[in-house]
Design a protein around this motif. Structure first.
Motif, PDB file in Angstrom:
ATOM      1  N   UNK A 351      -8.440  -6.375  20.888  1.00 53.89           N
ATOM      2  CA  UNK A 351      -9.506  -7.356  21.141  1.00 53.89           C
ATOM      3  C   UNK A 351     -10.824  -6.527  22.102  1.00 53.89           C
ATOM      4  N   UNK A 352     -10.272  -5.586  22.961  1.00 55.28           N
ATOM      5  CA  UNK A 352     -11.395  -4.906  23.755  1.00 55.28           C
ATOM      6  C   UNK A 352     -12.300  -4.256  23.031  1.00 55.28           C
ATOM      7  N   UNK A 353     -11.937  -3.724  21.545  1.00 56.51           N
ATOM      8  CA  UNK A 353     -12.607  -2.987  20.813  1.00 56.51           C
ATOM      9  C   UNK A 353     -13.620  -3.546  20.007  1.00 56.51           C
ATOM     10  N   UNK A 354     -13.180  -4.973  19.276  1.00 59.53           N
ATOM     11  CA  UNK A 354     -13.588  -5.673  18.136  1.00 59.53           C
ATOM     12  C   UNK A 354     -14.106  -6.974  18.449  1.00 59.53           C
ATOM     13  N   UNK A 355     -13.716  -7.614  19.592  1.00 61.08           N
ATOM     14  CA  UNK A 355     -13.956  -8.929  19.693  1.00 61.08           C
ATOM     15  C   UNK A 355     -15.238  -9.110  20.894  1.00 61.08           C
ATOM     16  N   UNK A 356     -15.946 -10.304  20.432  1.00 57.39           N
ATOM     17  CA  UNK A 356     -17.113 -10.302  21.542  1.00 57.39           C
ATOM     18  C   UNK A 356     -16.553 -10.468  22.825  1.00 57.39           C
ATOM     19  N   UNK A 357     -17.360  -9.939  23.978  1.00 59.41           N
ATOM     20  CA  UNK A 357     -16.687  -9.706  25.380  1.00 59.41           C
ATOM     21  C   UNK A 357     -16.570 -11.037  25.572  1.00 59.41           C
ATOM     22  N   UNK A 358     -17.488 -12.123  25.708  1.00 57.54           N
ATOM     23  CA  UNK A 358     -17.202 -13.394  26.081  1.00 57.54           C
ATOM     24  C   UNK A 358     -15.897 -14.117  25.633  1.00 57.54           C
ATOM     25  N   UNK A 435      -8.981 -17.370  18.835  1.00 60.28           N
ATOM     26  CA  UNK A 435      -9.501 -15.925  18.903  1.00 60.28           C
ATOM     27  C   UNK A 435      -8.384 -14.825  18.812  1.00 60.28           C
ATOM     28  N   UNK A 436      -7.222 -15.237  19.471  1.00 56.24           N
ATOM     29  CA  UNK A 436      -6.086 -14.384  19.421  1.00 56.24           C
ATOM     30  C   UNK A 436      -5.638 -14.296  17.831  1.00 56.24           C
ATOM     31  N   UNK A 437      -5.588 -15.535  17.118  1.00 57.65           N
ATOM     32  CA  UNK A 437      -5.437 -15.464  15.810  1.00 57.65           C
ATOM     33  C   UNK A 437      -6.265 -14.378  14.909  1.00 57.65           C
ATOM     34  N   UNK A 438      -7.503 -14.158  15.249  1.00 55.30           N
ATOM     35  CA  UNK A 438      -8.477 -13.376  14.826  1.00 55.30           C
ATOM     36  C   UNK A 438      -8.213 -11.907  14.998  1.00 55.30           C
ATOM     37  N   UNK A 439      -7.746 -11.576  16.347  1.00 56.81           N
ATOM     38  CA  UNK A 439      -7.292 -10.344  16.884  1.00 56.81           C
ATOM     39  C   UNK A 439      -6.137  -9.909  16.156  1.00 56.81           C
ATOM     40  N   UNK A 440      -5.368 -10.965  15.832  1.00 57.52           N
ATOM     41  CA  UNK A 440      -3.921 -10.743  15.250  1.00 57.52           C
ATOM     42  C   UNK A 440      -4.121 -10.427  13.703  1.00 57.52           C
ATOM     43  N   UNK A 441      -5.170 -10.539  13.116  1.00 60.92           N
ATOM     44  CA  UNK A 441      -5.477 -10.183  11.675  1.00 60.92           C
ATOM     45  C   UNK A 441      -5.770  -8.738  11.626  1.00 60.92           C
ATOM     46  N   UNK A 442      -6.603  -8.428  12.731  1.00 66.24           N
ATOM     47  CA  UNK A 442      -6.949  -6.854  12.620  1.00 66.24           C
ATOM     48  C   UNK A 442      -5.706  -5.995  12.988  1.00 66.24           C
ATOM     49  N   UNK A 443      -4.899  -6.541  13.698  1.00 64.38           N
ATOM     50  CA  UNK A 443      -3.626  -5.805  14.234  1.00 64.38           C
ATOM     51  C   UNK A 443      -2.712  -5.724  12.608  1.00 64.38           C
ATOM     52  N   UNK A 444      -2.533  -6.828  12.086  1.00 61.00           N
ATOM     53  CA  UNK A 444      -1.568  -6.900  10.870  1.00 61.00           C
ATOM     54  C   UNK A 444      -2.224  -6.228   9.778  1.00 61.00           C
ATOM     55  N   UNK A 445      -3.594  -6.358   9.377  1.00 58.47           N
ATOM     56  CA  UNK A 445      -4.228  -5.739   8.211  1.00 58.47           C
ATOM     57  C   UNK A 445      -4.041  -4.298   8.212  1.00 58.47           C
ATOM     58  N   UNK A 446      -3.809  -3.773   9.455  1.00 54.88           N
ATOM     59  CA  UNK A 446      -3.723  -2.264   9.563  1.00 54.88           C
ATOM     60  C   UNK A 446      -2.362  -1.850   8.833  1.00 54.88           C
ATOM     61  N   UNK A 447      -1.291  -2.703   8.604  1.00 53.64           N
ATOM     62  CA  UNK A 447      -0.342  -2.531   7.867  1.00 53.64           C
ATOM     63  C   UNK A 447      -0.441  -2.175   6.466  1.00 53.64           C
ATOM     64  N   UNK A 448      -1.759  -2.696   5.731  1.00 50.72           N
ATOM     65  CA  UNK A 448      -2.080  -2.188   4.455  1.00 50.72           C
ATOM     66  C   UNK A 448      -1.435  -2.837   3.376  1.00 50.72           C
ATOM     67  N   UNK A 449      -1.795  -2.445   2.313  1.00 52.58           N
ATOM     68  CA  UNK A 449      -1.326  -3.347   0.713  1.00 52.58           C
ATOM     69  C   UNK A 449      -0.057  -3.013   0.702  1.00 52.58           C
ATOM     70  N   UNK A 450       0.792  -2.109   1.298  1.00 47.71           N
ATOM     71  CA  UNK A 450       2.211  -1.905   0.867  1.00 47.71           C
ATOM     72  C   UNK A 450       2.974  -3.114   1.704  1.00 47.71           C
ATOM     73  N   UNK A 451       2.383  -3.823   2.571  1.00 41.43           N
ATOM     74  CA  UNK A 451       3.207  -4.801   3.268  1.00 41.43           C
ATOM     75  C   UNK A 451       2.879  -6.079   2.808  1.00 41.43           C
ATOM     76  N   UNK A 452       3.791  -7.157   2.697  1.00 37.66           N
ATOM     77  CA  UNK A 452       3.540  -8.441   2.173  1.00 37.66           C
ATOM     78  C   UNK A 452       2.569  -9.162   3.330  1.00 37.66           C
TER      79      UNK A 452
END
Length: 550
Positions: A351-358, A435-452
């Motif tokens: 979140x501190x890297x990709x989400x708008x500060x406000x 907002x937490x949901x969007x940050x969560x997408x960035x977290x989980x999408x890093x698992x890549x295509x090998x993960x459902x």
């Protein structure tokens, strides 16, 4: 911890070179390794976290029971190695240093966070059917074969002496391991003070020996007041990417957080109402979810097998048996200590890297906990059987079933939160959850295509992007949620997924995965930022009897 892991990894990288070894059916064995520094970087994608809990709340017999469950769980670990790869000892004996460490994390030589690409030179592509099928099998051969129980969740497919396919039941193929694990569960049952737990352990031991899980699943559903719990056996079918037919062995050893569980108990009573209100035609929500299910929080003490491979599970929704779900619903287990580890070590830095500060103030642990929890609850919504006689949704959608089901649970989880907040049954504001949901997408999408789960997150990210549910500031490169559009996108994607499932539309799901289940160049650059910040992708657990001090 990261500095300690770096020093450890570099020390391992200085260890000896590996040698070549032979091959066997279902197993790709390594010849040489790539640059050590690359493997070291891969190991550093994982941060360490110790699994423990307050053991003072347990009785003497409960403390005696836990080591038996952990020993049984370790056996599931050994079985999953055989399912995912083959001969664990043959592979690890030829590896050292970070290569060995990374193979242990991934249960084989393929990188689960990088679309299952081999990270050891000389290793071929991972078979889509893992080691559940002969390595040279084709879909055409399998579909043409007249073999009893070939589509069973609990059989391994092998060739007989004439080279013809045969289906071997798990309890026969893994007989030695299964009998050892079942004996440990029987011993644990004798120590169990809770009647429900005693009954479940006895029935689960029998289930392992017979591959008949219905009775033990029903008994597990009936447990309400037990503090010690264990999930064990062949459960999820993510590993089988050929058909999604074969269940993988895994185990969790758990201690219930009674205080948190009490807070959560009320939410499952809303399932029938939420089902009726789903944003889709009535024919796609005609099933009535069971209300005998419960929702609880746990500290997890041990992971083994499928759930421990690379990205770690932080919530459980079981049983998967549609018959049990329709009769009794499911149990949703929130793994609170593991969830906290991922929020502190991964979500907040993202979140501190990709989400708008406000908008960063809206990324909270309570919202992360709720989004994860209602993901599991949402598995009970929607439809389990197609509306056009194509069988169950899982049967109709085959290898795409798991990814779409995870996508459904994610999106309906947010839908449920919105409904409950509007009813005044859930605290907080939707800005936090979105907002937490969007940050969560960035977290989980890093698992890549090998993960459902990774595929589901990519679809959701690309769908929301096309819908305008968020936008990216071209100057700062930071993401901002459009809260009004986010609410609309949630309803739109919910309708699309539920329709695809109800129709058993295999071609439609395959098209959705092909078009939206991939990471685009722009998103990849943002994910690279996270790597540059040394933000871990996931965690590895320091766990076991010694970690607990037992």
């Amino acid at each position: 911890m990261k500095n300690q892991l770096l020093n450890w990894s570099l020390a391992l990288a200085a260890a000896g070179l590996m040698t070549a070894c032979g091959t066997k059916e279902g197993t790709n064995t390594p010849a040489t390794t790539p640059a050590k520094s690359a493997i070291t970087q891969k190991v550093q994608q994982y941060d360490h976290f110790k699994l423990t809990t307050d053991l003072s709340q347990l009785s003497a017999k409960q403390k005696e029971l836990l080591p038996l469950l952990i020993k049984a769980a370790k056996i599931m670990d050994n079985i999953f190695w055989k399912e995912a790869y083959g001969d664990k000892a043959a592979l690890l004996s030829k590896l050292s240093g970070p290569e060995k460490a990374y193979a242990e994390i991934n249960y084989g030589p393929w990188d689960r966070l990088d679309a299952n690409k081999p990270f050891i030179d000389g290793v071929g592509a991972k078979p889509k059917g893992a080691n559940y099928y002969p390595a040279d099998i084709t879909k055409e051969e399998f579909e043409a074969a007249k073999v009893a129980h070939k589509n069973s969740l609990y059989t391994v497919i092998r060739r007989n002496e004439e080279g013809k396919l045969q289906a071997i039941p798990y309890h026969q193929f893994f007989a030695k391991e299964i009998n050892e694990a079942a004996d440990l569960l029987d011993q644990a049952a004798k120590l169990a003070e809770n009647k429900g737990l005693k009954n479940y352990l006895t029935l689960r031991a029998e289930a392992l020996r017979t591959d008949e899980y219905f009775k033990s699943d029903m008994a597990w559903m009936d447990m309400k007041d037990n503090m010690i719990d264990v999930v064990i056996g062949p459960i999820e079918s993510y590993e089988d990417k050929l058909y999604g037919n074969k269940a993988s062995h895994e185990a969790y050893v758990l201690v219930k957080d009674m205080a948190w569980s009490k807070k959560l108990a009320k939410f499952t009573s809303f399932l029938p109402e939420l089902q009726r209100n789903l944003p889709v035609e009535a024919k796609y929500k005609k099933e009535t979810p069971g209300t005998d299910s419960d929702l609880n929080a746990y500290d997890v003490l041990y992971y083994a097998g499928d759930c421990n491979a690379a990205s770690k599970t932080i919530a459980i929704n079981l049983p998967n048996d549609e018959k049990v779900q329709l009769q009794k619903g499911t149990r949703r287990l929130q793994l609170k200590n593991a969830m906290r580890a991922k929020f502190d070590k991964i979500m907040q830095p993202i979140a501190n890297t990709l989400i708008a500060k406000d908008q960063r103030q809206h990324v909270t642990f309570n919202a992360f906990f709720a989004n994860t929890m209602f993901h599991e609850v949402a598995h009970g919504l929607g439809i389990k059987n197609t509306i056009n006689n194509k069988g169950t949704v899982r049967e109709a959608l085959k290898e795409h079933a798991s990814a779409l089901e995870e996508g459904k649970a994610d999106i309906l989880g947010v839908y449920m939160i919105n409904q409950l907040v509007n009813k005044g049954e859930l605290d907080g504001e939707m800005k936090d959850y979105y907002t937490t949901f969007l940050a969560g997408i960035f977290r989980s999408v890093r698992f890549g295509a090998a993960s459902a789960h990774g595929v589901a997150n990519m679809i959701r990210f690309n769908y929301f992007k096309s819908y305008g549910a968020f936008n990216k500031d071209p100057e700062t490169g930071l993401y901002r949620v459009n809260y009004e559009k986010m609410a609309e996108a949630v309803n739109s994607l919910s309708e699309k997924i539920l329709t695809l499932q109800g129709n058993g539309d295999y071609a439609g799901v395959a098209d959705l995965v092909d078009k939206m289940g991939k990471i685009g160049p722009a998103l990849q650059k943002d994910l690279d930022k996270l790597a540059d910040q040394n933000i871990p992708k996931d965690v590895v657990f320091d766990q076991g009897i010694e970690a607990l001090g037992l």
